[in-house]
Design an enzyme around this catalytic site. Sequence first.
Site, PDB file in Angstrom:
ATOM      1  N   SER A 136       1.033  -1.299  -0.018  1.00 42.25           N
ATOM      2  CA  SER A 136       0.003   0.160   0.029  1.00 42.25           C
ATOM      3  C   SER A 136       1.139   1.310  -0.290  1.00 42.25           C
ATOM      4  O   SER A 136       1.715   1.488   0.764  1.00 42.25           O
ATOM      5  CB  SER A 136      -0.933  -0.049   1.403  1.00 42.25           C
ATOM      6  OG  SER A 136      -1.772   1.015   1.325  1.00 42.25           O
ATOM      7  N   SER A 188      -6.023  13.214  -3.220  1.00 40.97           N
ATOM      8  CA  SER A 188      -6.997  14.297  -2.692  1.00 40.97           C
ATOM      9  C   SER A 188      -6.551  15.495  -1.953  1.00 40.97           C
ATOM     10  O   SER A 188      -7.200  16.607  -2.111  1.00 40.97           O
ATOM     11  CB  SER A 188      -8.374  13.867  -2.332  1.00 40.97           C
ATOM     12  OG  SER A 188      -8.133  13.365  -1.254  1.00 40.97           O
ATOM     13  N   HIS A 216     -10.536  10.494  -7.426  1.00 40.31           N
ATOM     14  CA  HIS A 216     -10.415  11.787  -7.706  1.00 40.31           C
ATOM     15  C   HIS A 216     -10.228  12.103  -9.234  1.00 40.31           C
ATOM     16  O   HIS A 216      -9.670  13.440  -9.555  1.00 40.31           O
ATOM     17  CB  HIS A 216      -9.523  12.419  -6.742  1.00 40.31           C
ATOM     18  CG  HIS A 216     -10.081  12.560  -5.377  1.00 40.31           C
ATOM     19  ND1 HIS A 216     -10.846  13.630  -4.859  1.00 40.31           N
ATOM     20  CD2 HIS A 216      -9.749  11.677  -4.468  1.00 40.31           C
ATOM     21  CE1 HIS A 216     -11.143  13.503  -3.823  1.00 40.31           C
ATOM     22  NE2 HIS A 216     -10.734  12.161  -3.187  1.00 40.31           N
ATOM     23  N   THR A 244     -15.582   6.182  -8.302  1.00 44.62           N
ATOM     24  CA  THR A 244     -16.794   6.816  -7.468  1.00 44.62           C
ATOM     25  C   THR A 244     -17.644   7.594  -8.532  1.00 44.62           C
ATOM     26  O   THR A 244     -17.259   8.011  -9.532  1.00 44.62           O
ATOM     27  CB  THR A 244     -16.415   7.864  -6.462  1.00 44.62           C
ATOM     28  OG1 THR A 244     -17.581   8.392  -5.541  1.00 44.62           O
ATOM     29  CG2 THR A 244     -15.664   9.110  -7.099  1.00 44.62           C
ATOM     30  N   LYS A 247     -18.311  12.093  -7.190  1.00 47.44           N
ATOM     31  CA  LYS A 247     -17.514  13.191  -7.178  1.00 47.44           C
ATOM     32  C   LYS A 247     -17.740  14.019  -8.817  1.00 47.44           C
ATOM     33  O   LYS A 247     -18.454  14.730  -8.831  1.00 47.44           O
ATOM     34  CB  LYS A 247     -15.956  13.026  -7.152  1.00 47.44           C
ATOM     35  CG  LYS A 247     -15.618  12.646  -5.442  1.00 47.44           C
ATOM     36  CD  LYS A 247     -14.372  12.487  -5.393  1.00 47.44           C
ATOM     37  CE  LYS A 247     -14.013  12.109  -3.716  1.00 47.44           C
ATOM     38  NZ  LYS A 247     -14.738  10.991  -3.020  1.00 47.44           N
ATOM     39  N   THR A 276     -25.706  -5.321   1.922  1.00 48.54           N
ATOM     40  CA  THR A 276     -25.958  -3.661   1.979  1.00 48.54           C
ATOM     41  C   THR A 276     -27.064  -3.464   0.962  1.00 48.54           C
ATOM     42  O   THR A 276     -27.171  -3.968  -0.295  1.00 48.54           O
ATOM     43  CB  THR A 276     -24.979  -2.973   1.804  1.00 48.54           C
ATOM     44  OG1 THR A 276     -25.360  -1.563   1.999  1.00 48.54           O
ATOM     45  CG2 THR A 276     -24.371  -2.744   0.448  1.00 48.54           C
ATOM     46  N   THR A 362      -6.946  13.841   8.650  1.00 42.29           N
ATOM     47  CA  THR A 362      -7.088  14.074   7.464  1.00 42.29           C
ATOM     48  C   THR A 362      -5.653  14.222   6.666  1.00 42.29           C
ATOM     49  O   THR A 362      -5.344  13.491   5.972  1.00 42.29           O
ATOM     50  CB  THR A 362      -8.048  14.843   6.581  1.00 42.29           C
ATOM     51  OG1 THR A 362      -9.396  14.744   7.424  1.00 42.29           O
ATOM     52  CG2 THR A 362      -8.266  14.808   5.304  1.00 42.29           C
TER      53      THR A 362
END
Length: 404
Positions: A136, A188, A216, A244, A247, A276, A362
Amino acid sequence: MNFDYLFNTQLDALKDEGNYRIFAELERQCGAFPKAKCHDDESPDEVTVWCSNDYLGMGQHPKVRAAMQEAIDRCGTGAGGTRNISGTNHEHLLLERELADLHGKEAALLFTSGYVSNWASLSTLGARLPNAVILSDSLNHASMIEGIRHARCQKVIWEHNDPEDLDRKLAALPANATKIVAFESVYSMDGDIAPIREIVEVAEKHGAMTYLDEVHAVGLYGPRGGGVAEREGLMDRITLIEGTLGKAYGCMGGYVTGSAALCDFIRSFASGFIFTTALPPAVAAAARTSIAHLKTSDIERMQQRRQVARLRQMLDQKGIPHLENPSHIIPVMIKDPVKCRMLSDILMREWGIYVQPINYPTVPKGTERLRFTPSPLHTDAEIEHLVEALTVLWKQCAIAHAVA
């Protein structure tokens, strides 16, 4: 046990550090983006939003709104349940085909948000692939970190955007490891862009799977809005592309794209998908319309880039420090959580400018900032008003200017 005391003790510490989050009560005005009605008694009735991730204003585009309204009249509001039991709608399948086409992949799989798509997919891959090791990038999003944590497999952190460090760490892994390289295209908070080609070449050298988060970037980069990987001609070399709908496409939801087997694997084993409720069909219809529009229209992207360049130029002229990067994100550095909150409050109350302070966790402590995202619908006059406000506040609050 006084539980509220325990809660408030930690909340008070957060406030003392300057990192307590306050949500502005705004009401987006249809057809007037980036304007919003403000319900804060101490602020103007109308403010200009400068920190929206609706990067192109597509959430208010007439075609997108019309598609959602038509689907509501046709299908109603909710999906009716999970995709497995009663929630798979024709609109979901149409959207997944649109997304697969966007990224040049065999298949796509919808989720309720980009956070969930990262969490569910990475946790499933790491948990179920034999001898999995997830490598990662050190600045990956919280959703990716959470997914890796839940995978409970071996993880290796490599230096941010550093293919050489990735190469070394891949080389150190055992031959029987199933290697998964997870990274983003546009980060971001700093707005920097990954060296995707170099990362992919390193991964291919070691037989590793590549997992690219383009949340993004989708809609904004590439000739059809497929993201940075499309712009660089690399989509076919990336195993999984995640994105996504919330955005640049102005709607809601997340997704992954890849081979048919990969998407079916995640569909069949990811609890974050299985258990879900599905996206409302009207949201899927609106997102599909937004994606289809941006596949053929470059007007929104070109106008956004013009306004981004204009704001950067004017900030430079006034010596307002902002991080240089090749993306659409403009972080204006404050480097103090209390001042960052204070500037945000003054901009809102006295100038009608809404921008949220970006504080720890953040971003790291000492790198607090105001993060501006100019859209194609921000006018030149609004940019001039913003720069004027920042120039005045820089003097009032004694914040260091950029070195010329």
